[in-house]
Design an enzyme around this catalytic site. Structure first.
Site, PDB file in Angstrom:
ATOM      1  N   ARG A 134       6.619  13.286  25.624  1.00  0.00           N
ATOM      2  CA  ARG A 134       5.548  14.175  26.066  1.00  0.00           C
ATOM      3  C   ARG A 134       4.320  14.028  25.187  1.00  0.00           C
ATOM      4  O   ARG A 134       4.421  13.899  23.966  1.00  0.00           O
ATOM      5  CB  ARG A 134       6.012  15.634  26.044  1.00  0.00           C
ATOM      6  CG  ARG A 134       7.204  15.932  26.910  1.00  0.00           C
ATOM      7  CD  ARG A 134       7.588  17.397  26.830  1.00  0.00           C
ATOM      8  NE  ARG A 134       6.515  18.266  27.340  1.00  0.00           N
ATOM      9  CZ  ARG A 134       6.590  19.591  27.328  1.00  0.00           C
ATOM     10  NH1 ARG A 134       7.640  20.190  26.794  1.00  0.00           N
ATOM     11  NH2 ARG A 134       5.601  20.310  27.820  1.00  0.00           N
ATOM     12  N   SER A 141      -5.427   0.669  13.258  1.00  0.00           N
ATOM     13  CA  SER A 141      -4.430   0.336  14.264  1.00  0.00           C
ATOM     14  C   SER A 141      -4.665   1.101  15.560  1.00  0.00           C
ATOM     15  O   SER A 141      -4.327   0.625  16.642  1.00  0.00           O
ATOM     16  CB  SER A 141      -3.026   0.645  13.738  1.00  0.00           C
ATOM     17  OG  SER A 141      -2.711  -0.130  12.613  1.00  0.00           O
ATOM     18  N   ASP A 151       0.817  -1.211   0.000  1.00  0.00           N
ATOM     19  CA  ASP A 151       0.000   0.000   0.000  1.00  0.00           C
ATOM     20  C   ASP A 151       0.854   1.266   0.000  1.00  0.00           C
ATOM     21  O   ASP A 151       0.469   2.284  -0.574  1.00  0.00           O
ATOM     22  CB  ASP A 151      -0.925   0.005   1.215  1.00  0.00           C
ATOM     23  CG  ASP A 151      -2.132  -0.906   1.029  1.00  0.00           C
ATOM     24  OD1 ASP A 151      -2.349  -1.362  -0.111  1.00  0.00           O
ATOM     25  OD2 ASP A 151      -2.835  -1.171   2.015  1.00  0.00           O
TER      26      ASP A 151
END
Length: 305
Positions: A140, A175, A55
């Site tokens: 962070r 995902s 892909d």
């Protein structure tokens, strides 16, 4: 009149290089002229792009041909290949059907991206699968406010926010825990990634809606915009990213009329043995017998090379 076909491949993989050589010979055998990426500028009447890879390579081909109406035919050499139409062993049949023009063209909607920085600068981009606002510092979180149609929806710290098309629902958005959306659904998705909030669920909006993510000033942590996993742009604190329906679709050549359900089952090796349903014509389509031999573990969806 010369009928030219552009070949796009992952030159860093030996398998792809060998497949490209085979495709080049097959094209010549049926009277088509293969064109390499480096020769594209001098090629006349390129009527098709044959993409050999996963892909990720197809997304690169979409980038190369943006602004044209040339369809892309993907030959899957990756792990999942949701955008691909053929497999490695079907190259010769695929080339034959290209020569005979035995294919349909399916248009997939894209998204247009607009980035507004606190200094007043504005840049634009686009994506086939998704635009993702991510944290720039691995240590962070980035604090954002999420907006739909000019109204604030929620504020939270997170690793990122994925704004995807229906086509991209099976890539990064999947995902991150987003839903699978059939590609003919005219919609966009917003999927927070590892958000610290009570309400941080994936949402699906209509084609006219505009999604926006703004990096809050109090965050102190900048972000990064990534489009289709390929094009990146730094986002300073206070930057606003807007995503809306794209003006220019990507055109995919299709040689099979199999439903998207079958593609899901095939790509994810989903267990369907024992199904006793009926097909669209009312005839029994029971899937019985032994399940296929399992292959390697299916990797998390993303950008196959």
């Amino acid at each position: 009149m010369t009928r030219a076909v552009l070949l796009v491949t992952h030159s860093g993989r030996a398998e792809a290089v060998h497949a490209a050589e085979e495709a080049r010979r097959a094209l010549e055998d049926v009277g088509l002229t293969p064109v390499d990426e480096s020769d594209r500028a001098g090629a006349a009447d390129v009527e098709m792009v044959v993409v050999l890879g996963g892909d990720g390579t197809i997304l690169r081909a979409a980038e190369l041909t943006r602004g044209t109406r040339v369809p892309l035919l993907g030959v899957n050499l990756g792990h999942i290949g949701f955008l691909a139409e053929s497999e490695r062993e079907d190259i010769h049949e695929a080339v034959r059907r290209v020569a005979a023009r035995e294919y349909d063209v399916e248009e997939r909607r894209t998204v247009d991206v607009r980035v507004l920085r606190p200094d007043g600068r504005v840049t634009t981009g686009w994506a086939v699968n998704e635009a993702t606002v991510e944290k720039a510092d691995r240590a962070r979180m980035v604090e954002v406010v999420v907006e739909v149609d000019g109204r604030p929806l929620s504020t939270f710290g997170c690793d990122g926010v994925v704004m995807a098309t229906s086509t991209g629902s099976t890539a990064h958005a999947f995902s991150a825990g987003g839903p699978v959306v059939w590609p003919d659904v005219d919609a966009n998705l917003l999927v927070p990634v590892s958000a610290h909030a009570l309400f941080a669920r994936p949402i699906v909006v209509g084609p006219a809606s505009v999604l926006a993510v703004e990096i809050l000033t109090r965050s102190g942590a900048p972000g990064v915009l990534t489009c289709d996993g390929r094009r990146k742009e730094d986002l300073p604190v206070g930057t606003r990213v807007e995503v809306r329906r794209g003006e220019e679709p990507v055109r995919l050549a299709r040689m099979s009329h199999a439903p998207f359900t079958d593609r899901l089952v095939s790509r994810f090796a989903l267990p369907v043995t024992g199904w006793r349903g009926r097909g669209p014509n009312g005839t029994s389509s029971r899937l019985g017998g032994a399940t296929p031999e399992p292959g390697p573990d299916v990797p998390a969806p993303g950008y196959d090379a």
